[in-house]
Design an enzyme around this catalytic site. Sequence first.
Site, PDB file in Angstrom:
ATOM      1  N   LYS A   1     -20.920  -6.386   3.209  1.00 52.02           N
ATOM      2  CA  LYS A   1     -19.982  -6.032   2.137  1.00 52.02           C
ATOM      3  C   LYS A   1     -19.799  -7.208   1.173  1.00 52.02           C
ATOM      4  O   LYS A   1     -19.759  -7.027  -0.054  1.00 52.02           O
ATOM      5  CB  LYS A   1     -18.625  -5.638   2.733  1.00 52.02           C
ATOM      6  CG  LYS A   1     -18.650  -4.407   3.624  1.00 52.02           C
ATOM      7  CD  LYS A   1     -17.276  -4.197   4.275  1.00 52.02           C
ATOM      8  CE  LYS A   1     -17.306  -3.185   5.376  1.00 52.02           C
ATOM      9  NZ  LYS A   1     -15.983  -3.010   6.029  1.00 52.02           N
TER      10      LYS A   1
ATOM     11  N   HIS B   1      -8.021   2.934  -3.869  1.00 55.69           N
ATOM     12  CA  HIS B   1      -8.921   3.137  -2.745  1.00 55.69           C
ATOM     13  C   HIS B   1     -10.026   4.110  -3.148  1.00 55.69           C
ATOM     14  O   HIS B   1      -9.798   5.062  -3.887  1.00 55.69           O
ATOM     15  CB  HIS B   1      -8.168   3.723  -1.548  1.00 55.69           C
ATOM     16  CG  HIS B   1      -7.323   2.738  -0.824  1.00 55.69           C
ATOM     17  ND1 HIS B   1      -7.204   2.713   0.546  1.00 55.69           N
ATOM     18  CD2 HIS B   1      -6.528   1.733  -1.275  1.00 55.69           C
ATOM     19  CE1 HIS B   1      -6.381   1.743   0.916  1.00 55.69           C
ATOM     20  NE2 HIS B   1      -5.952   1.135  -0.182  1.00 55.69           N
TER      21      HIS B   1
ATOM     22  N   TYR C   1     -11.505  -5.408  10.884  1.00 61.31           N
ATOM     23  CA  TYR C   1     -10.796  -5.036  12.106  1.00 61.31           C
ATOM     24  C   TYR C   1     -10.661  -6.225  13.049  1.00 61.31           C
ATOM     25  O   TYR C   1     -11.633  -6.616  13.690  1.00 61.31           O
ATOM     26  CB  TYR C   1     -11.540  -3.896  12.816  1.00 61.31           C
ATOM     27  CG  TYR C   1     -11.341  -2.544  12.171  1.00 61.31           C
ATOM     28  CD1 TYR C   1     -10.544  -1.581  12.782  1.00 61.31           C
ATOM     29  CD2 TYR C   1     -11.926  -2.239  10.951  1.00 61.31           C
ATOM     30  CE1 TYR C   1     -10.346  -0.348  12.197  1.00 61.31           C
ATOM     31  CE2 TYR C   1     -11.736  -1.010  10.352  1.00 61.31           C
ATOM     32  CZ  TYR C   1     -10.942  -0.063  10.984  1.00 61.31           C
ATOM     33  OH  TYR C   1     -10.741   1.165  10.388  1.00 61.31           O
TER      34      TYR C   1
ATOM     35  N   TYR D   1      -6.784   6.921  -0.187  1.00 63.52           N
ATOM     36  CA  TYR D   1      -7.384   8.254  -0.094  1.00 63.52           C
ATOM     37  C   TYR D   1      -6.948   8.849   1.234  1.00 63.52           C
ATOM     38  O   TYR D   1      -6.818   8.127   2.228  1.00 63.52           O
ATOM     39  CB  TYR D   1      -8.905   8.129  -0.040  1.00 63.52           C
ATOM     40  CG  TYR D   1      -9.645   8.407  -1.320  1.00 63.52           C
ATOM     41  CD1 TYR D   1      -9.140   8.017  -2.550  1.00 63.52           C
ATOM     42  CD2 TYR D   1     -10.870   9.046  -1.283  1.00 63.52           C
ATOM     43  CE1 TYR D   1      -9.847   8.241  -3.711  1.00 63.52           C
ATOM     44  CE2 TYR D   1     -11.595   9.278  -2.430  1.00 63.52           C
ATOM     45  CZ  TYR D   1     -11.077   8.884  -3.650  1.00 63.52           C
ATOM     46  OH  TYR D   1     -11.776   9.112  -4.784  1.00 63.52           O
TER      47      TYR D   1
ATOM     48  N   ARG E   1       7.834   3.895   1.940  1.00 64.19           N
ATOM     49  CA  ARG E   1       9.254   3.666   2.187  1.00 64.19           C
ATOM     50  C   ARG E   1       9.586   2.228   1.816  1.00 64.19           C
ATOM     51  O   ARG E   1       9.012   1.290   2.364  1.00 64.19           O
ATOM     52  CB  ARG E   1       9.595   3.946   3.648  1.00 64.19           C
ATOM     53  CG  ARG E   1       9.310   5.385   4.062  1.00 64.19           C
ATOM     54  CD  ARG E   1       9.794   5.665   5.449  1.00 64.19           C
ATOM     55  NE  ARG E   1      11.232   5.444   5.550  1.00 64.19           N
ATOM     56  CZ  ARG E   1      11.879   5.328   6.702  1.00 64.19           C
ATOM     57  NH1 ARG E   1      11.215   5.371   7.838  1.00 64.19           N
ATOM     58  NH2 ARG E   1      13.180   5.143   6.723  1.00 64.19           N
TER      59      ARG E   1
ATOM     60  N   GLU F   1       0.838  -1.193   0.000  1.00 59.52           N
ATOM     61  CA  GLU F   1       0.000   0.000   0.000  1.00 59.52           C
ATOM     62  C   GLU F   1       0.876   1.246   0.000  1.00 59.52           C
ATOM     63  O   GLU F   1       1.851   1.338   0.745  1.00 59.52           O
ATOM     64  CB  GLU F   1      -0.918   0.013   1.224  1.00 59.52           C
ATOM     65  CG  GLU F   1      -1.809   1.256   1.290  1.00 59.52           C
ATOM     66  CD  GLU F   1      -2.730   1.240   2.484  1.00 59.52           C
ATOM     67  OE1 GLU F   1      -3.673   0.417   2.472  1.00 59.52           O
ATOM     68  OE2 GLU F   1      -2.503   2.035   3.420  1.00 59.52           O
TER      69      GLU F   1
END
Length: 301
Positions: A174, A83, A154, A55, A281, A23
Amino acid sequence: MRGGTMPDGRNLPVRPGPAISFEFFPPKSEAMEERLWDSISRLAPLDPLYVSVTYGAGGSTRDRTHRTVRRIVEETSLKPAAHLTCVDARCDEVDEVIRDYWAAGVRHIVALRGDPPSGVGDRYEPFDGGYANAAELAAGIRKLGDFEVSVGCYPEKHPESASFDHDIDLLKAKIDNGATRAITQFFFDADVYFRYLDRVRKAGIDIPIVPGIMMQSNFEGLVRMAGLCGATIPARLFDLFDGLESDPGTRELLTANVVADLCHDLCDQGVDQLHFYTLNRAELALATCRLLGVRPVEMAA
């Protein structure tokens, strides 16, 4: 392990280690743009399944996200996952973005409700005329194209949810609306992930639940991030990073090893796909992948 065949018939060797994805976030300055593209070019040889582009809070990086995704499509062989959130946009505006992505060749969207424009922790209110939540957004995406749709989940419960059962009901909604993969919020203990996986499997959810792995060596920043998303940081990590506020080099080395240990624990118990939150990074991601046995894929002669 992954392998394959090139269009010209040459074989790609089977690569040890888990399948991976990365990501990134869209840059907001020229220097950050240079760092992002340096990171993308250094990580691309690891042959990720896809790379996602976030986003900002409240949809604040919407245009920069779109530009970054389009550049990945146009200038690299990587598969981007864009996203998309419900924040501050009507359904027709979001639908226009979805159609633009399809026209640009994007076939994977990460559908998220998004954080309130006023900031994480404030009460979320659906935008008037917009998609109310990620389940509605997933349905809207699938209606407009045969996209792969990833969503968030989560392992330690969404901070706004009253219970795990409520969280799991939202995840089911979802999936019913077309989600094909769930990527977890970051966590620091493999047992947290596997307890959550047991919960969702018992609830009849069978899509891939991909561990999201945070690559943050600034421990104070990590503590702030964990507080916002409800992730528990084990006491052993506080002890490990204590006194290293002015020693970024040592923090980097420790972070790579801590993350690799977590990934080894996950993979030893059957996880075959990992999603790395790189913070743009490359170094930590490269070091961790090396510790996991993931090497650049080279084409066989």
